[in-house]
Design a protein around this motif. Structure first.
Motif, PDB file in Angstrom:
ATOM      1  N   ASP A   1      -5.826  -5.428 -17.381  1.00 39.50           N
ATOM      2  CA  ASP A   1      -5.177  -5.624 -18.678  1.00 39.50           C
ATOM      3  C   ASP A   1      -3.821  -4.896 -18.692  1.00 39.50           C
ATOM      4  N   ASP A   2      -2.959  -5.330 -19.580  1.00 43.61           N
ATOM      5  CA  ASP A   2      -1.649  -4.684 -19.776  1.00 43.61           C
ATOM      6  C   ASP A   2      -0.886  -4.571 -18.459  1.00 43.61           C
TER       7      ASP A   2
ATOM      8  N   GLU B   1      -0.460 -12.827 -22.404  1.00 43.36           N
ATOM      9  CA  GLU B   1      -0.914 -12.549 -23.764  1.00 43.36           C
ATOM     10  C   GLU B   1       0.284 -12.387 -24.695  1.00 43.36           C
TER      11      GLU B   1
HETATM   12 CA    CA Z   1      -3.434  -6.343 -23.174  1.00 45.09          CA
END
Ligand code: CA
Ligand code: C2E
Ligand code: CA
Ligand code: CA
Length: 276
Positions: free
Chosen positions: A181-182, A238
């Motif tokens: 993530d990220d 995202e």
């Molecule tokens: Ca994220």
């Protein structure tokens, strides 16, 4: 002089006290919040970029505080993480997400039921219990392992790379998918990808925000996609808020997309209604 000094001290300490008091109160309120029904999961749809078919959802926590109203995860996850409460809350989130997703139907045009992705905090990753908890959640819910995706932040994985690499391998051995993530916000991201085997990565929203204006962000996004694909890794973008961002991402071969332009996080029943 003594009085002034004392007042001065009290003046400076008061705002600090208030900040600490707020955290202590939040930590106190967070205990048992799940049992009182204040914590719930919402689901944000994730689409395949190529044909815009709904293929999955990210589960996200919401805290409905009886007095303060809705509290954002950006506020309470931090408190939960620092107090250790995240281990219990994260486990409940995992169990509930698996349980709900197990009954999701196959959406039109998809061929298979959507995956659910669950955020795993750094603390859960280090706890030593995660592998067993995931295995139990799958077994108790009956959710097929490949329909569970775990989102781990790049920073959490990198800060404990030796242990994380082994744990990720075992999780993947269960059949679940592991996502970073990220992605792109951590330090020297690309080199770590060679040592830590993952199924996918989520390009951080900060890269997508400026995609239409900032040529550097577009170049970086394209490079991440190309590099990920060369290693057989899937890419999600995202924070897609505009049609233009979506078009660019499709052009650059980004596999999956998520963002307000496609769908906001919503309650479980509302998400299921989308699958019809
Ligand atoms: Ca994220
Ligand atoms: P994240 O994992 O990066 O989750 C994505 C966040 O971006 C979510 O915010 C989502 O609502 C928001 N978002 C989605 N699309 C858009 C968009 O198009 N534009 C903008 N501006 N934002 C968008 P949310 O739900 O407030 O969650 C914030 C963070 O809280 C998450 O960031 C995650 O780090 C943490 N979090 C949420 N649920 C959980 C959980 O169950 N466990 C753990 N450990 N962390 C969680
Ligand atoms: Ca996430
Ligand atoms: Ca930028």
């Amino acid at each position: 002089a003594k009085m002034a000094g004392k007042n001065c001290y009290r003046f400076y300490s008061r705002t600090m006290d208030q900040a600490i008091e707020r955290r202590v109160r939040m930590e106190h309120d967070l205990r048992g919040a799940w049992e009182r029904g204040e914590l719930t999961l919402v689901y944000q749809p994730i689409y395949r970029t190529r044909d815009r078919v709904l293929v999955g959802a990210e589960s996200l926590l919401r805290w409905n505080h009886p007095e303060d109203g809705a509290i954002a995860p950006s506020v309470f996850i931090d408190v939960a993480e620092q107090s250790g409460l995240i281990e219990a809350i994260g486990l409940l989130a995992l169990r509930n997400a698996c349980h709900e997703a197990a009954s999701w139907p196959v959406p039109a045009g998809a061929g298979e039921a959507p995956f659910v992705s669950v955020n795993v905090s750094a603390r859960q990753l280090r706890s030593g219990d995660l592998l067993q908890q995931v295995a139990d959640a799958l077994q108790q819910s009956g959710l097929p392992p490949e329909r569970l995706h775990l989102e781990l932040t790049e920073t959490a994985v990198i800060s404990d790379e030796a242990n994380a690499a082994a744990l990720l391998a075992r999780l993947r051995g269960l059949g679940v998918k592991v996502w970073l993530d990220d992605f792109g916000t951590g330090y020297s991201s690309l080199s770590h990808l060679r040592r830590v085997q993952v199924d996918g990565l989520k390009i951080d929203r900060s890269f997508i925000t400026d995609l239409l204006r900032d040529p550097d962000d577009l170049a970086l996004t394209s490079a991440i996609v190309a590099m990920a694909h060369s290693m057989g890794v899937t890419v999600v973008a995202e924070g897609v808020e505009r049609a233009g961002q979506f078009e660019l991402l499709r052009e650059r071969d980004c596999d999956l997309v998520q963002g307000y332009w496609l769908g906001h996080p919503m309650g479980g029943p509302e998400f299921v209604a989308q699958l019809g």
